[in-house]
Scaffold this motif. Structure first.
Motif, short mmCIF file in Angstrom:
data_model
loop_
_atom_site.label_atom_id
_atom_site.label_comp_id
_atom_site.label_asym_id
_atom_site.label_seq_id
_atom_site.Cartn_x
_atom_site.Cartn_y
_atom_site.Cartn_z
N ASN A 1 1.73 -2.95 4.26
CA ASN A 1 0.78 -3.84 3.61
C ASN A 1 -0.19 -4.36 4.65
O ASN A 1 -0.09 -4.06 5.84
CB ASN A 1 1.52 -4.99 2.91
N LYS A 2 -1.16 -5.16 4.17
CA LYS A 2 -2.20 -5.66 5.06
C LYS A 2 -1.65 -6.24 6.35
O LYS A 2 -0.63 -6.93 6.35
CB LYS A 2 -3.01 -6.73 4.30
N ASP B 1 0.82 -1.21 0.00
CA ASP B 1 0.00 0.00 0.00
C ASP B 1 0.85 1.26 0.00
O ASP B 1 0.38 2.32 -0.41
CB ASP B 1 -0.94 -0.01 1.21
C1 LIG Z 1 -2.48 -4.35 -4.93
S1 LIG Z 1 -2.42 -3.54 -3.44
C2 LIG Z 1 -3.49 -4.48 -2.49
C3 LIG Z 1 -3.27 -4.21 -1.04
O1 LIG Z 1 -4.38 -3.48 -0.50
C4 LIG Z 1 -4.93 -4.27 0.55
O2 LIG Z 1 -5.45 -3.51 1.59
P1 LIG Z 1 -7.04 -3.22 1.61
O3 LIG Z 1 -7.72 -4.48 1.17
O4 LIG Z 1 -7.30 -2.86 3.06
O5 LIG Z 1 -7.25 -2.06 0.67
C5 LIG Z 1 -3.77 -5.10 1.01
O6 LIG Z 1 -2.86 -4.37 1.80
C6 LIG Z 1 -3.18 -5.51 -0.30
O7 LIG Z 1 -1.89 -6.02 -0.27
#
Ligand SMILES: CSC[C@H]1O[C@H](OP(=O)(O)O)[C@H](O)[C@@H]1O
Length: 346
Positions: A246-247, A236
């Motif tokens: 990241n997540k 992110d």
């Molecule tokens: C291709 S980036 C996707 C990235 O975004 C997700 O977070 P969220 O679902 O909360 O927007 C997650 O960190 C993914 O790796």
């Protein structure tokens, strides 16, 4: 593969990712506020997808402005963008898209407002098409790191649903399959929002790519049993030194991968780099509602009154990152130099 998002006549249509995998429902956003709400409530999510949605939302917002003079138009557009930029704090792609759309607006301040609105719609569509092309290029670089027969661990969803299409981490998987490699995916379910269970498993099943769902607390077990060959995740926001936001849970996966000598790759477009930040310490971590932790499909799973924490992201220090795959090539340590060099090629 269903379209994550599309810009129709005055409407930004997106699949409602909170309803997948059981329902395929589309949401039509008619205003920039609708798009901001869709980002905030994760109807659309994933760093690149958030950027594309923001750009399309800004075009909707521009079309809603009645001002005929540039100064009044820009003042109203900038105000709308400020509000949109508050939707979610961690993915830098939201700010990146807003900055790009406002930069184009300033660069065309000589145009009549009606033409400026058309130009902004063109820019939003350019961002959409560029994202898909970026992911396909990134996949091409990333698949060179994948061997025939590999089992790939993923975390969260960094697929077509997190982008305008093809995906970042799942773009690497798709590119490996397209290159004729027999790969399978172990997908972390990714509590609490379950992007892995609900979105990654759905995407890969739709594409007939072998996928097995595991709970987040199983991945160490499979690493120790040598059943995971490589980890590929999205991002992110990536700081100048290669620290990766990241997540939530990504950091744990990275540490376990290091412990077991398993390569840990991050796939992210140049637009996810934030080279203004020296390290991940400065990346804002979104704190989402505790309700998303204490309920599952709106069913309470913890006693009333029990507090719950919900940092939606974590930081993986660069020393746990084997390489960062971008559409400009693969960055390896020292990241301060390699990321700057790849960003300079964009
Ligand atoms: C291709 S980036 C996707 C990235 O975004 C997700 O977070 P969220 O679902 O909360 O927007 C997650 O960190 C993914 O790796």
């Amino acid at each position: 593969m269903v379209k994550t998002i599309e810009y129709l006549d005055g409407v930004v249509r997106m699949i409602d990712q909170t309803r997948l995998p059981n329902e395929t429902v589309f949401v039509d956003c008619k205003t920039i506020e609708d798009v901001g709400n869709a980002i905030r409530t994760m109807i659309i999510r994933g760093a690149p997808a958030i950027g594309v949605a923001a750009a399309m939302g800004i075009s909707l917002g521009a079309n809603s402005i009645n001002a005929t003079g540039y100064d009044a138009f820009f003042a109203q557009l900038a105000k709308q963008c400020d509000a949109l930029g508050q939707a979610r704090p961690t993915a830098v792609n939201l700010k990146w898209a807003i900055d790009r759309m406002l930069t184009v607006t300033k660069a065309h301040n000589h145009l009549p407002v009606a033409e400026l609105k058309q130009r902004l719609k063109q820019e939003a569509m350019a961002i959409y098409h560029e994202d898909i092309a970026t992911n396909e290029k990134m996949g091409g670089f990333g698949q060179s790191l994948i061997a025939d027969g590999n089992t790939i661990l993923t975390h969260c969803n960094a697929g077509a649903l997190a982008t305008a299409g093809f995906g970042t981490a799942l773009g690497v998987v798709r590119a490996a399959v397209n290159a004729g490699k027999n790969v399978r995916v172990l997908a972390n379910e990714t509590r609490p929002f379950l992007q892995g269970a609900r979105l990654t498993a759905w995407e890969l099943k739709e594409d007939n790519i072998p996928v097995k769902l595991i709970t987040d607390n199983m991945c160490g077990h499979f690493m120790r049993k040598q059943e995971i060959d490589v980890v590929v995740v999205g991002a992110d926001r990536i700081a100048a030194n290669g620290d990766v936001a990241n997540k939530i849970g990504t950091y744990m996966v990275a540490v376990m991968a290091r412990q077991h000598g398993i390569p840990f790759y991050v796939a992210a477009p140049i637009s996810t780099l934030d080279l203004t930040l020296a390290s991940g310490d400065d990346i804002p971590i979104e704190e989402r509602s505790a309700d998303e932790v204490v309920t599952l499909n709106k069913h309470r799973i913890a006693p009333e009154g029990v507090e719950a924490a919900h940092p939606a992201f974590d930081i993986t220090p660069n020393e746990f990152v084997t390489a960062i795959i971008t559409e400009q090539g693969i960055a390896r340590p020292p990241y301060n130099e390699s990321l700057k060099a790849l960003a300079g090629k964009a």
